[in-house]
Write a protein that holds these residues in place. Sequence first.
Motif, PDB file in Angstrom:
ATOM      1  N   ARG A  64       4.589 -15.493 -49.053  1.00  0.00           N
ATOM      2  CA  ARG A  64       4.799 -14.668 -48.554  1.00  0.00           C
ATOM      3  C   ARG A  64       4.384 -13.005 -47.435  1.00  0.00           C
ATOM      4  N   SER A  65       4.071 -12.093 -49.170  1.00  0.00           N
ATOM      5  CA  SER A  65       3.402 -10.813 -48.917  1.00  0.00           C
ATOM      6  C   SER A  65       1.938 -11.348 -48.264  1.00  0.00           C
ATOM      7  N   ALA A  66       1.261 -12.047 -48.305  1.00  0.00           N
ATOM      8  CA  ALA A  66       0.228 -12.598 -47.010  1.00  0.00           C
ATOM      9  C   ALA A  66       0.088 -12.587 -45.778  1.00  0.00           C
ATOM     10  N   LEU A  67       1.555 -12.212 -45.459  1.00  0.00           N
ATOM     11  CA  LEU A  67       1.694 -12.187 -43.982  1.00  0.00           C
ATOM     12  C   LEU A  67       1.089 -11.676 -42.400  1.00  0.00           C
ATOM     13  N   LEU A  68       0.794 -10.262 -43.309  1.00  0.00           N
ATOM     14  CA  LEU A  68       0.249  -9.165 -42.064  1.00  0.00           C
ATOM     15  C   LEU A  68      -0.920  -9.646 -42.327  1.00  0.00           C
ATOM     16  N   PRO A  69      -1.629  -9.769 -43.538  1.00  0.00           N
ATOM     17  CA  PRO A  69      -3.167 -10.024 -43.268  1.00  0.00           C
ATOM     18  C   PRO A  69      -3.653 -11.267 -42.770  1.00  0.00           C
ATOM     19  N   LEU A  70      -2.532 -11.841 -42.768  1.00  0.00           N
ATOM     20  CA  LEU A  70      -2.809 -13.535 -42.103  1.00  0.00           C
ATOM     21  C   LEU A  70      -2.674 -13.103 -40.125  1.00  0.00           C
ATOM     22  N   LEU A  71      -1.986 -12.787 -40.055  1.00  0.00           N
ATOM     23  CA  LEU A  71      -1.889 -11.817 -38.834  1.00  0.00           C
ATOM     24  C   LEU A  71      -3.232 -12.096 -37.479  1.00  0.00           C
ATOM     25  N   HIS A  72      -3.606 -10.516 -39.029  1.00  0.00           N
ATOM     26  CA  HIS A  72      -5.011  -9.516 -38.525  1.00  0.00           C
ATOM     27  C   HIS A  72      -6.091 -11.336 -38.067  1.00  0.00           C
ATOM     28  N   LEU A  73      -5.810 -12.427 -39.050  1.00  0.00           N
ATOM     29  CA  LEU A  73      -6.884 -13.401 -39.142  1.00  0.00           C
ATOM     30  C   LEU A  73      -6.925 -14.226 -37.964  1.00  0.00           C
ATOM     31  N   VAL A  74      -5.786 -14.847 -37.291  1.00  0.00           N
ATOM     32  CA  VAL A  74      -5.127 -14.735 -36.411  1.00  0.00           C
ATOM     33  C   VAL A  74      -5.726 -14.394 -35.457  1.00  0.00           C
ATOM     34  N   GLN A  75      -5.451 -12.914 -35.450  1.00  0.00           N
ATOM     35  CA  GLN A  75      -5.501 -12.206 -34.763  1.00  0.00           C
ATOM     36  C   GLN A  75      -7.655 -12.101 -34.244  1.00  0.00           C
ATOM     37  N   SER A  76      -7.781 -11.695 -35.637  1.00  0.00           N
ATOM     38  CA  SER A  76      -9.572 -12.268 -35.144  1.00  0.00           C
ATOM     39  C   SER A  76      -9.977 -13.483 -34.386  1.00  0.00           C
ATOM     40  N   GLU A  77      -9.067 -14.765 -34.372  1.00  0.00           N
ATOM     41  CA  GLU A  77      -9.280 -15.166 -34.042  1.00  0.00           C
ATOM     42  C   GLU A  77      -9.768 -15.466 -31.858  1.00  0.00           C
ATOM     43  N   GLU A  78      -8.639 -14.874 -31.557  1.00  0.00           N
ATOM     44  CA  GLU A  78      -8.191 -15.053 -30.391  1.00  0.00           C
ATOM     45  C   GLU A  78      -8.283 -13.678 -29.867  1.00  0.00           C
ATOM     46  N   GLY A  79      -8.039 -12.525 -30.346  1.00  0.00           N
ATOM     47  CA  GLY A  79      -7.965 -11.044 -29.900  1.00  0.00           C
ATOM     48  C   GLY A  79      -7.126 -11.057 -29.607  1.00  0.00           C
ATOM     49  N   HIS A  80      -5.559 -11.442 -29.931  1.00  0.00           N
ATOM     50  CA  HIS A  80      -4.743 -11.668 -29.926  1.00  0.00           C
ATOM     51  C   HIS A  80      -3.567 -12.707 -30.633  1.00  0.00           C
ATOM     52  N   VAL A  81      -2.628 -12.349 -31.027  1.00  0.00           N
ATOM     53  CA  VAL A  81      -1.506 -12.666 -31.644  1.00  0.00           C
ATOM     54  C   VAL A  81      -0.715 -13.764 -30.794  1.00  0.00           C
ATOM     55  N   THR A  82      -1.801 -15.240 -31.107  1.00  0.00           N
ATOM     56  CA  THR A  82      -0.543 -16.040 -29.973  1.00  0.00           C
ATOM     57  C   THR A  82       0.547 -17.400 -30.554  1.00  0.00           C
ATOM     58  N   ARG A  83       1.268 -17.513 -30.239  1.00  0.00           N
ATOM     59  CA  ARG A  83       2.330 -18.395 -30.274  1.00  0.00           C
ATOM     60  C   ARG A  83       1.324 -19.391 -31.327  1.00  0.00           C
ATOM     61  N   THR A  84       0.232 -19.761 -30.839  1.00  0.00           N
ATOM     62  CA  THR A  84       0.056 -20.740 -31.986  1.00  0.00           C
ATOM     63  C   THR A  84      -0.612 -19.985 -32.973  1.00  0.00           C
ATOM     64  N   GLY A  85      -1.243 -18.561 -33.044  1.00  0.00           N
ATOM     65  CA  GLY A  85      -1.201 -18.256 -34.502  1.00  0.00           C
ATOM     66  C   GLY A  85      -0.228 -17.953 -34.866  1.00  0.00           C
ATOM     67  N   MET A  86       0.950 -17.733 -34.734  1.00  0.00           N
ATOM     68  CA  MET A  86       1.793 -17.740 -35.424  1.00  0.00           C
ATOM     69  C   MET A  86       2.759 -18.845 -35.894  1.00  0.00           C
ATOM     70  N   ARG A  87       2.586 -20.056 -35.508  1.00  0.00           N
ATOM     71  CA  ARG A  87       3.275 -20.869 -35.308  1.00  0.00           C
ATOM     72  C   ARG A  87       1.774 -21.204 -36.952  1.00  0.00           C
ATOM     73  N   PHE A  88       1.058 -20.887 -36.721  1.00  0.00           N
ATOM     74  CA  PHE A  88      -0.339 -21.680 -37.969  1.00  0.00           C
ATOM     75  C   PHE A  88       0.350 -20.323 -38.878  1.00  0.00           C
ATOM     76  N   CYS A  89       0.282 -19.207 -39.300  1.00  0.00           N
ATOM     77  CA  CYS A  89       1.331 -18.313 -40.014  1.00  0.00           C
ATOM     78  C   CYS A  89       2.434 -18.747 -40.509  1.00  0.00           C
ATOM     79  N   ALA A  90       3.431 -19.778 -40.275  1.00  0.00           N
ATOM     80  CA  ALA A  90       4.397 -20.158 -40.192  1.00  0.00           C
ATOM     81  C   ALA A  90       4.293 -21.277 -41.479  1.00  0.00           C
TER      82      ALA A  90
END
Length: 260
Positions: A45-71
């Motif tokens: 769970r310590s990887a959450l912050l970098p994973l949010l940057h990862l999904v942000q790099s995909e779409e340019g912002h953190v979408t609901r899909t990105g947050m579901r992926f991180c979860a």
Amino acid sequence: MTTSSSERGISLGMPELPAPAYPDDVRARLEADARDVIARYPDSRSALLPLLHLVQSEEGHVTRTGMRFCADMLGLTTAEVTAVATFYTMYRRRPSGDYQVGVCTNTLCAVMGGDAIFETLQEYLGVGNGETTDDGKVTLEHIECNAACDFAPVVMVNWEFFDNQTPASAKRLVDDLRAGRAVQPTRGARLCTFKETARILAGFPDERPGAVEEGGSAGPASLAGLRLAKGEDASARVVHPRVQRSPDAPSAGQAEEEGE
């Protein structure tokens, strides 16, 4: 007589549907990157912050899909991920431009001209705080502190420093960004897009030739006090020295009293 919820202006609505999943090919690529990130931490769970940057790099912002992926990747609830994504301002919650132009409007930068820069850019670009130009190039925002007060007023583009700015220089900066011209920060590597920046912040190498060597550091003004404290530059002074007086010389107040 009772009134219905619609008559009272209350919309009950339908519950929000679950976020859609990434396409299979995107999901497979992101999963491989996510596993690489997660492996760096003893607690996933310590990887959450970098994973949010990862999904942000995909779409340019953190979408609901990105947050579901991180979860899904970290075994968290979407509520837990949302709580983090909405707390940190580096995570965008809606589509934004290729270049995030942040103008510091905290105390010192504001006094030195930050407020004037921000107002000028709002009028010049025709956007408000957090809004993006029609060409999708620039998102303008005011930020509270760039941690570079000795170079005030400061503008940051995708977290790179542009020091000692003026309204005129800030206008030239956004003109260059929108025209696709190469832009070099005052300190730090040449600019890349916000998506590319997000991937670097997720912990992946900056693969642009020479970009790592261009990485910025504290400027001379920031380091002056450190050099003095370490005794490396005895000749440097932050303020002008006081006029030396002999111990018997009267103070300014005494001189005034004696003059009376």
